[in-house]
Structure formats: structure tokens, C-alpha cells
Motif scaffolding. Structure first.
Motif, PDB file in Angstrom:
ATOM      1  N   LEU A  42       1.139  -0.924  -0.098  1.00 15.66           N
ATOM      2  CA  LEU A  42      -0.095  -0.340   0.487  1.00 15.66           C
ATOM      3  C   LEU A  42       1.130   1.124   0.371  1.00 15.66           C
ATOM      4  CD1 LEU A  42      -3.061   0.549  -0.088  1.00 15.66           C
ATOM      5  CD2 LEU A  42      -2.732   0.501   2.569  1.00 15.66           C
ATOM      6  N   GLN A  43       2.445   1.415   0.524  1.00 10.70           N
ATOM      7  CA  GLN A  43       2.931   2.449   0.849  1.00 10.70           C
ATOM      8  C   GLN A  43       4.450   1.980   0.873  1.00 10.70           C
ATOM      9  OE1 GLN A  43       0.803   4.352   3.101  1.00 10.70           O
ATOM     10  NE2 GLN A  43       1.495   3.891   5.454  1.00 10.70           N
ATOM     11  N   MET A  44       5.370   2.965   1.125  1.00 12.01           N
ATOM     12  CA  MET A  44       6.426   3.294   0.650  1.00 12.01           C
ATOM     13  C   MET A  44       7.753   1.625   0.455  1.00 12.01           C
ATOM     14  SD  MET A  44       6.988   3.621   5.644  1.00 12.01           S
ATOM     15  CE  MET A  44       5.401   3.086   5.914  1.00 12.01           C
ATOM     16  N   MET A  45       6.842   0.608  -0.299  1.00 10.03           N
ATOM     17  CA  MET A  45       7.926  -0.540  -1.244  1.00 10.03           C
ATOM     18  C   MET A  45       6.896  -0.299  -2.339  1.00 10.03           C
ATOM     19  SD  MET A  45       8.589  -2.896   1.717  1.00 10.03           S
ATOM     20  CE  MET A  45       9.604  -3.714   2.017  1.00 10.03           C
ATOM     21  N   PHE A  70      -3.367  -7.542   6.440  1.00 13.59           N
ATOM     22  CA  PHE A  70      -3.326  -6.761   7.618  1.00 13.59           C
ATOM     23  C   PHE A  70      -4.436  -7.684   9.013  1.00 13.59           C
ATOM     24  CE2 PHE A  70      -3.102  -4.012   4.292  1.00 13.59           C
ATOM     25  CZ  PHE A  70      -2.321  -2.735   4.935  1.00 13.59           C
ATOM     26  N   ILE A  71      -3.424  -7.686  10.282  1.00  9.07           N
ATOM     27  CA  ILE A  71      -4.807  -8.299  11.200  1.00  9.07           C
ATOM     28  C   ILE A  71      -5.915  -7.371  11.716  1.00  9.07           C
ATOM     29  CG2 ILE A  71      -4.351  -8.483  13.643  1.00  9.07           C
ATOM     30  CD1 ILE A  71      -1.694  -9.514  13.033  1.00  9.07           C
ATOM     31  N   HIS A  76      -6.231   1.839   6.831  1.00  4.51           N
ATOM     32  CA  HIS A  76      -6.133   0.875   5.345  1.00  4.51           C
ATOM     33  C   HIS A  76      -7.239   0.165   5.274  1.00  4.51           C
ATOM     34  CE1 HIS A  76      -1.807   3.587   6.072  1.00  4.51           C
ATOM     35  NE2 HIS A  76      -1.837   2.549   6.507  1.00  4.51           N
ATOM     36  N   ILE A  77      -8.046  -0.422   5.547  1.00  2.00           N
ATOM     37  CA  ILE A  77      -8.866  -1.311   5.579  1.00  2.00           C
ATOM     38  C   ILE A  77     -10.254  -0.765   5.388  1.00  2.00           C
ATOM     39  CG2 ILE A  77      -9.918  -3.454   6.415  1.00  2.00           C
ATOM     40  CD1 ILE A  77      -7.084  -4.187   5.629  1.00  2.00           C
ATOM     41  N   ARG A  78     -10.466   0.053   6.425  1.00  2.78           N
ATOM     42  CA  ARG A  78     -11.847   1.221   6.328  1.00  2.78           C
ATOM     43  C   ARG A  78     -11.798   1.695   4.911  1.00  2.78           C
ATOM     44  NH1 ARG A  78     -14.620   1.464  12.074  1.00  2.78           N
ATOM     45  NH2 ARG A  78     -13.123  -0.576  12.912  1.00  2.78           N
ATOM     46  N   MET A  79     -10.497   2.538   4.508  1.00  2.98           N
ATOM     47  CA  MET A  79     -10.633   4.252   3.674  1.00  2.98           C
ATOM     48  C   MET A  79      -9.835   3.617   2.601  1.00  2.98           C
ATOM     49  SD  MET A  79     -11.712   6.845   6.242  1.00  2.98           S
ATOM     50  CE  MET A  79     -10.013   6.650   7.187  1.00  2.98           C
ATOM     51  N   ASP A  80      -8.065   3.058   3.168  1.00  2.00           N
ATOM     52  CA  ASP A  80      -7.786   3.430   1.989  1.00  2.00           C
ATOM     53  C   ASP A  80      -7.065   1.979   0.883  1.00  2.00           C
ATOM     54  OD1 ASP A  80      -6.706   5.856   3.258  1.00  2.00           O
ATOM     55  OD2 ASP A  80      -5.100   4.348   4.369  1.00  2.00           O
ATOM     56  N   ASN A 102      -9.640  -8.449   5.565  1.00  4.36           N
ATOM     57  CA  ASN A 102      -8.210  -8.913   6.113  1.00  4.36           C
ATOM     58  C   ASN A 102      -8.569  -9.961   7.276  1.00  4.36           C
ATOM     59  OD1 ASN A 102     -10.042  -6.817   7.519  1.00  4.36           O
ATOM     60  ND2 ASN A 102      -8.348  -7.078   9.455  1.00  4.36           N
ATOM     61  N   ILE A 103      -6.718 -10.425   7.344  1.00  3.05           N
ATOM     62  CA  ILE A 103      -6.528 -11.684   8.194  1.00  3.05           C
ATOM     63  C   ILE A 103      -7.323 -11.224  10.033  1.00  3.05           C
ATOM     64  CG2 ILE A 103      -4.834 -12.547  10.057  1.00  3.05           C
ATOM     65  CD1 ILE A 103      -5.097 -12.564   6.630  1.00  3.05           C
TER      66      ILE A 103
END
Length: 119
Positions: A42-45, A70-71, A76-80, A102-103
Motif C-alpha cells: 500500500l505504501q513505502m515499498m 493486515f491484522i 487502511h482497511i476501511r478507507m485507503d 483482512n486477517i
């Protein structure tokens, strides 16, 4: 129609993160029935979500399942992630996207923690 699986993780500034994700990707790829399995961050990689979508599209994947690695059920799960996938839907309308949960909580994860902390 080719089926793909994207394992979508947060991303990190720590390079080791990608090595661990690659191990997960290899283990999952060997055990699931998808034509193509890829990781994305999602970001940084890299690869980014956009890069992964392009790769799937170039490999004629038109049925794409996305597992958010994602645990917790945070922003991030709800919006991004939904916003990012809406962008991808606009760019690749011919790709059917299925976003998995998500997990979250899983007793297997609790059992792993119990195993690791047992003395």
C-alpha cells in the motif's frame, strides 16, 4: 479467464519486510489454485498496487482476488484500500475484483503466539 491473487501488505522502510513477504508469497503460490499470485504494498515499498494491477493486466488476469495482509481493521482497511481499488476499477473496468476480509482474529494466530511464548 485467468485468475489472480494479490497479497496486499502495508509496506515498510525496512528491507527485510520484502524478504518475508516473498516467503509468504512463495508458500501461498505453491498451495492455491490461481494462475498468477503477486504481492503488492500500500505504501513505502514496491511493487505498488498500481504496479501489481498492471502486471496482472499484462498477464491477462481478469478475475482478481485481493487479500489484505493486515491484522487490524483500521483506516487502511476501511478507507485507503477501498479507495485505491476504486481507482483501479476505473483504470481496468474489465477486471473483476473481489476484496477478501483482512486477517483479523484467527485462532491459528493465537495458537502461534501461545506456542512462541510458552516456556
Amino acid at each position: 479467464m485467468k485468475k489472480g491473487l494479490m497479497i496486499l501488505a502495508h509496506g515498510s522502510k525496512v528491507d527485510e519486510t520484502d524478504q518475508i513477504m516473498t516467503k509468504y508469497l512463495e508458500a501461498v503460490s505453491a498451495s492455491v489454485n490461481y494462475d498468477q499470485v503477486e504481492k503488492a504494498y500500500l505504501q513505502m515499498m514496491l511493487p505498488s498496487v498500481e504496479m501489481a494491477f498492471l502486471k496482472f493486466h499484462e498477464m491477462n488476469v481478469r478475475d482478481l482476488t485481493i487479500l489484505p495482509f493486515f491484522i487490524f481493521n483500521g483506516n487502511h482497511i476501511r478507507m485507503d484500500i477501498p479507495e485505491k481499488l476504486e481507482e483501479m476499477t476505473q483504470l481496468y473496468p474489465e477486471v473483476k475484483i473481489r476484496l477478501l476480509e483482512n486477517i483479523g482474529f484467527d485462532q491459528k494466530m493465537a495458537d502461534l503466539i501461545i506456542e512462541r511464548v510458552a516456556i
